[in-house]
Design a protein around this motif. Structure first.
Motif, PDB file in Angstrom:
ATOM      1  N   LYS A  70     -54.442  -4.305  21.142  1.00 22.53           N
ATOM      2  CA  LYS A  70     -55.485  -5.232  21.573  1.00 22.53           C
ATOM      3  C   LYS A  70     -56.833  -4.552  21.419  1.00 22.53           C
ATOM      4  N   ARG A  71     -57.728  -5.216  20.706  1.00 22.09           N
ATOM      5  CA  ARG A  71     -59.041  -4.640  20.444  1.00 22.09           C
ATOM      6  C   ARG A  71     -60.015  -4.980  21.561  1.00 22.09           C
ATOM      7  N   THR A  72     -60.840  -3.997  21.863  1.00 25.67           N
ATOM      8  CA  THR A  72     -61.940  -4.154  22.811  1.00 25.67           C
ATOM      9  C   THR A  72     -63.176  -3.565  22.136  1.00 25.67           C
ATOM     10  N   LEU A  73     -64.298  -3.640  22.789  1.00 26.80           N
ATOM     11  CA  LEU A  73     -65.501  -3.039  22.236  1.00 26.80           C
ATOM     12  C   LEU A  73     -65.395  -1.514  22.168  1.00 26.80           C
ATOM     13  N   ARG A  74     -64.472  -0.941  22.909  1.00 30.38           N
ATOM     14  CA  ARG A  74     -64.303   0.520  22.931  1.00 30.38           C
ATOM     15  C   ARG A  74     -63.344   1.035  21.859  1.00 30.38           C
ATOM     16  N   ASN A  75     -62.596   0.136  21.195  1.00 31.94           N
ATOM     17  CA  ASN A  75     -61.637   0.634  20.201  1.00 31.94           C
ATOM     18  C   ASN A  75     -61.647  -0.177  18.901  1.00 31.94           C
ATOM     19  N   LEU A  76     -62.778  -0.787  18.572  1.00 30.55           N
ATOM     20  CA  LEU A  76     -62.896  -1.509  17.303  1.00 30.55           C
ATOM     21  C   LEU A  76     -62.585  -0.576  16.148  1.00 30.55           C
ATOM     22  N   ARG A  77     -62.090  -1.160  15.056  1.00 30.96           N
ATOM     23  CA  ARG A  77     -61.782  -0.382  13.860  1.00 30.96           C
ATOM     24  C   ARG A  77     -62.421  -1.033  12.647  1.00 30.96           C
ATOM     25  N   VAL A  78     -62.671  -0.222  11.632  1.00 31.89           N
ATOM     26  CA  VAL A  78     -63.132  -0.754  10.363  1.00 31.89           C
ATOM     27  C   VAL A  78     -62.064  -1.733   9.867  1.00 31.89           C
ATOM     28  N   GLY A  79     -62.494  -2.924   9.462  1.00 35.35           N
ATOM     29  CA  GLY A  79     -61.561  -3.965   9.020  1.00 35.35           C
ATOM     30  C   GLY A  79     -61.345  -5.049  10.059  1.00 35.35           C
TER      31      GLY A  79
END
Length: 169
Positions: A20-29
């Motif tokens: 689950k993405r949050t503002l603290r673990n965004l990834r390229v793509g």
């Protein structure tokens, strides 16, 4: 194990887990929606100033590029920035005028950076940063000195709920 599982494999093994993405673990793509526009995360810069860290995500959509700044201070601080031109700027000056608005130096330092995606060219570099705010504390200028190449971005704080995220992987 059943014959079909041995032949085709388990459905659980074939399904990759998506974090689950949050503002603290965004990834390229990944993809981010902000202000009714969808952006792809095309780069990430992780800053480290002697243990104090923050991230900036490069967001691209239809010819427009924004930078999403995410910092955990006493609470999560989120900002949206766009590069701008400001001729004759002196990094570290106590006061800068931009579009007839005065901005005052609030914070400065040096950080080591790790870059990913379109920002991988800055990986391993050290840079100086200068953070400015207007008198009301509602509008900001971020000045970065990359060994003589100065970049200026203008931005403002946003709330976490203004951004929605879709994992790209």
């Amino acid at each position: 194990m059943s014959f079909l599982n041995r032949l085709f494999g388990s459905a659980e093994k074939q399904q990759p887990k998506v974090e689950k993405r949050t503002l603290r673990n965004l990834r390229v793509g990944d993809f981010v929606s902000y202000d009714l526009v969808d952006y792809e995360v095309t780069g990430k810069i992780h800053y480290d100033d002697h243990g104090y860290t923050w991230d900036a995500y490069q967001l691209a959509s239809a010819g427009k590029t924004l930078w999403l700044s995410v910092e955990m201070d006493d609470e999560l601080e989120v900002g949206m920035y766009e590069k701008t031109r400001l001729a004759g700027i002196e990094p570290g000056a106590k006061k800068i005028t931009y579009k007839d608005q005065a901005y005052f130096l609030e914070e400065q330092g040096r950080a080591y950076v790790r870059g990913e995606g379109r920002s991988q060219n800055v990986n391993g570099q050290e840079m100086s940063y200068y953070e400015y705010a207007d008198e009301a504390g509602e509008s900001f200028l971020s000045v970065e000195d990359w060994g003589g190449e100065v970049e200026v971005s203008h931005g403002f704080e946003i709330e976490e709920f203004e951004v929605s995220i879709l994992a790209g992987s």
